[in-house]
Design a protein around this motif. Structure first.
Motif, mmCIF file in Angstrom:
data_model
loop_
_atom_site.group_PDB
_atom_site.id
_atom_site.type_symbol
_atom_site.label_atom_id
_atom_site.label_comp_id
_atom_site.label_asym_id
_atom_site.label_seq_id
_atom_site.Cartn_x
_atom_site.Cartn_y
_atom_site.Cartn_z
ATOM 1 N N GLN A 28 0.924 -1.244 0.010
ATOM 2 C CA GLN A 28 -0.111 -0.126 -0.011
ATOM 3 C C GLN A 28 0.745 1.212 0.032
ATOM 4 O O GLN A 28 0.515 2.234 -0.577
ATOM 5 C CB GLN A 28 -0.911 0.105 1.277
ATOM 6 N N SER A 32 0.992 4.028 -2.983
ATOM 7 C CA SER A 32 -0.005 5.129 -2.558
ATOM 8 C C SER A 32 0.655 6.372 -3.250
ATOM 9 O O SER A 32 1.361 6.430 -4.023
ATOM 10 C CB SER A 32 0.423 5.530 -1.049
ATOM 11 N N TRP A 58 -1.923 2.830 8.716
ATOM 12 C CA TRP A 58 -3.658 2.400 8.619
ATOM 13 C C TRP A 58 -4.250 3.503 9.337
ATOM 14 O O TRP A 58 -5.232 3.983 8.688
ATOM 15 C CB TRP A 58 -3.824 1.185 8.791
ATOM 16 N N ARG A 62 -1.984 6.555 5.690
ATOM 17 C CA ARG A 62 -2.658 6.474 4.359
ATOM 18 C C ARG A 62 -3.462 7.772 3.793
ATOM 19 O O ARG A 62 -4.155 8.351 4.528
ATOM 20 C CB ARG A 62 -3.638 5.358 4.240
#
Length: 76
Positions: A28, A32, A58, A62
């Protein structure tokens, strides 16, 4: 592996889950929209402190996709 008892599974399964969550967080981070420096810093945090780093990523790291939740407001 013939002597894999319940106690071994109690230790092994959470470790496997942590590795999977850790890998997902790193993917992730890589995908991103952050700049290269921010990605490198977040990856370093997640690698150095796997459990806390993933939670921090998280919760605060993010980038939010507000358009997917309908919170983007009116388009002008």
């Amino acid at each position: 592996m013939d002597n894999l008892t319940g106690w071994h599974l109690l230790i092994l399964l959470p470790m496997i889950a942590l590795v999977v969550v850790w890998a997902v967080a790193l993917v992730q981070i890589g995908r991103s929209g952050l700049d290269a420096t921010a990605k490198a810093l977040w990856a370093l945090i997640v690698i150095v402190a796997p459990f806390l780093g993933v939670i921090a990523w998280w919760l605060i790291g993010r980038p939010s996709d507000r358009s997917a939740t309908g919170l983007s407001g009116p388009k002008l």
